[in-house]
Scaffold this motif. Structure first.
Motif, PDB file in Angstrom:
ATOM      1  N   MET A 219       0.827  -1.210   0.000  1.00  0.00           N
ATOM      2  CA  MET A 219       0.000   0.000   0.000  1.00  0.00           C
ATOM      3  C   MET A 219       0.863   1.262   0.000  1.00  0.00           C
ATOM      4  O   MET A 219       0.580   2.225  -0.722  1.00  0.00           O
ATOM      5  CB  MET A 219      -0.929   0.004   1.218  1.00  0.00           C
ATOM      6  CG  MET A 219      -2.090  -0.970   1.117  1.00  0.00           C
ATOM      7  SD  MET A 219      -3.144  -0.937   2.592  1.00  0.00           S
ATOM      8  CE  MET A 219      -3.827   0.718   2.461  1.00  0.00           C
ATOM      9  N   LEU A 220       1.920   1.251   0.789  1.00  0.00           N
ATOM     10  CA  LEU A 220       2.819   2.398   0.833  1.00  0.00           C
ATOM     11  C   LEU A 220       3.460   2.653  -0.530  1.00  0.00           C
ATOM     12  O   LEU A 220       3.494   3.789  -1.018  1.00  0.00           O
ATOM     13  CB  LEU A 220       3.921   2.166   1.877  1.00  0.00           C
ATOM     14  CG  LEU A 220       3.627   2.582   3.315  1.00  0.00           C
ATOM     15  CD1 LEU A 220       4.749   2.096   4.229  1.00  0.00           C
ATOM     16  CD2 LEU A 220       3.486   4.094   3.408  1.00  0.00           C
ATOM     17  N   GLY A 221       3.977   1.597  -1.129  1.00  0.00           N
ATOM     18  CA  GLY A 221       4.615   1.718  -2.440  1.00  0.00           C
ATOM     19  C   GLY A 221       3.654   2.245  -3.492  1.00  0.00           C
ATOM     20  O   GLY A 221       3.987   3.147  -4.273  1.00  0.00           O
ATOM     21  N   THR A 222       2.433   1.689  -3.511  1.00  0.00           N
ATOM     22  CA  THR A 222       1.428   2.109  -4.491  1.00  0.00           C
ATOM     23  C   THR A 222       1.014   3.559  -4.297  1.00  0.00           C
ATOM     24  O   THR A 222       0.945   4.336  -5.250  1.00  0.00           O
ATOM     25  CB  THR A 222       0.183   1.194  -4.403  1.00  0.00           C
ATOM     26  OG1 THR A 222       0.567  -0.144  -4.738  1.00  0.00           O
ATOM     27  CG2 THR A 222      -0.908   1.651  -5.364  1.00  0.00           C
ATOM     28  N   LEU A 223       0.750   3.934  -3.044  1.00  0.00           N
ATOM     29  CA  LEU A 223       0.312   5.302  -2.762  1.00  0.00           C
ATOM     30  C   LEU A 223       1.417   6.322  -3.054  1.00  0.00           C
ATOM     31  O   LEU A 223       1.144   7.405  -3.582  1.00  0.00           O
ATOM     32  CB  LEU A 223      -0.139   5.424  -1.308  1.00  0.00           C
ATOM     33  CG  LEU A 223      -1.448   4.690  -0.970  1.00  0.00           C
ATOM     34  CD1 LEU A 223      -1.712   4.724   0.530  1.00  0.00           C
ATOM     35  CD2 LEU A 223      -2.626   5.305  -1.727  1.00  0.00           C
ATOM     36  N   LEU A 224       2.658   5.974  -2.743  1.00  0.00           N
ATOM     37  CA  LEU A 224       3.767   6.868  -3.074  1.00  0.00           C
ATOM     38  C   LEU A 224       3.914   7.038  -4.585  1.00  0.00           C
ATOM     39  O   LEU A 224       4.100   8.148  -5.083  1.00  0.00           O
ATOM     40  CB  LEU A 224       5.080   6.322  -2.480  1.00  0.00           C
ATOM     41  CG  LEU A 224       5.341   6.590  -1.004  1.00  0.00           C
ATOM     42  CD1 LEU A 224       6.568   5.800  -0.541  1.00  0.00           C
ATOM     43  CD2 LEU A 224       5.567   8.085  -0.772  1.00  0.00           C
TER      44      LEU A 224
END
Length: 239
Positions: A219-224
């Protein structure tokens, strides 16, 4: 422009539709002595003859252009036959062909250096430079920035399978370029569709893993990634 597009169409037909796989194999095995290469170059010459004829440039200069392009195509393909089957060499091969076709089209059309400079200056304005910068930044620089930002979390997932080598990086490149394109043309629904599609594909893997750390990391990677692309698209629009 019509002449150039017809010549490009002839090149695409000759290289990707008429050329057979056994011609390519023969070229890679026998190089200059390849009968497959001979057939391939001959097909290009015939297609160029048709393209230049349709454009109304079948003069003495037109025949010279056909011979020059045909011979250059032979030399470039022989060079390629000695190279490994990699994307970089494929793109370089196509670039050589397109540059020679473009130069021939310019010579036949009688376009001078002054006109070429004028067209180049038109491309060097803020709008086109900003768009180019956005796409360039969205690939490697943003990828490195996200990797650094997630470095502490990546260390906690060292024992997890990472999938195909470099696949995640390329997925990031493509998704960010698509998002920028959607923002520039005002199709924000496309951004939502892309996020939904990625979530659906990832959902099965995350459910199977049942690992909160991996879920949060994804989720962090995608949102960034999405945030960086949206900011770049917004920046270009503001300019």
């Amino acid at each position: 422009m019509a002449l150039f597009l017809l010549m490009i169409a002839a090149h695409i037909l000759g290289d990707f539709y008429i050329q057979k796989d056994n011609w390519v194999t023969c070229r890679n095995n026998h190089h200059f002595a390849s009968w497959g290469l001979g057939k391939h170059v001959l097909s290009h010459v015939v297609l160029l003859f048709i393209a230049i004829g349709l454009a109304g440039f079948l003069t003495a200069q037109g025949w010279i252009a056909i011979v020059v392009i045909g011979f250059s195509h032979l030399l470039i393909d022989v060079w390629k036959s000695y190279q490994p089957n990699k994307l970089s060499y494929f793109l370089l091969d196509q670039l050589f062909h397109i540059v020679i076709i473009a130069l021939a089209a310019l010579a036949l059309s009688g376009i001078g250096l002054a006109e070429i400079k004028t067209q180049l200056y038109l491309l060097l304005n803020v709008k086109y430079l900003a768009i180019t910068c956005a796409y360039v930044i969205a690939c490697r620089p943003v990828s490195i920035a996200i990797t650094i930002a997630l470095d502490n979390y990546t260390a906690q997932l060292a024992d997890k399978q990472t999938g195909l080598a470099s696949a995640g990086r390329w997925i990031g490149y493509i998704e960010r370029c698509l998002i920028i394109s959607f923002v520039l043309i005002g199709q924000f629904a496309g951004v939502g569709f892309l996020l939904a599609a990625k979530t659906i594909f990832r959902f099965g893997d995350l459910t199977k893993e049942k690992d909160m750390k991996l879920t949060e990391y994804m989720m962090l990677g995608t949102l960034l990634s999405f945030s960086c692309a949206l900011l770049l698209g917004w920046w270009v629009n503001k300019l």
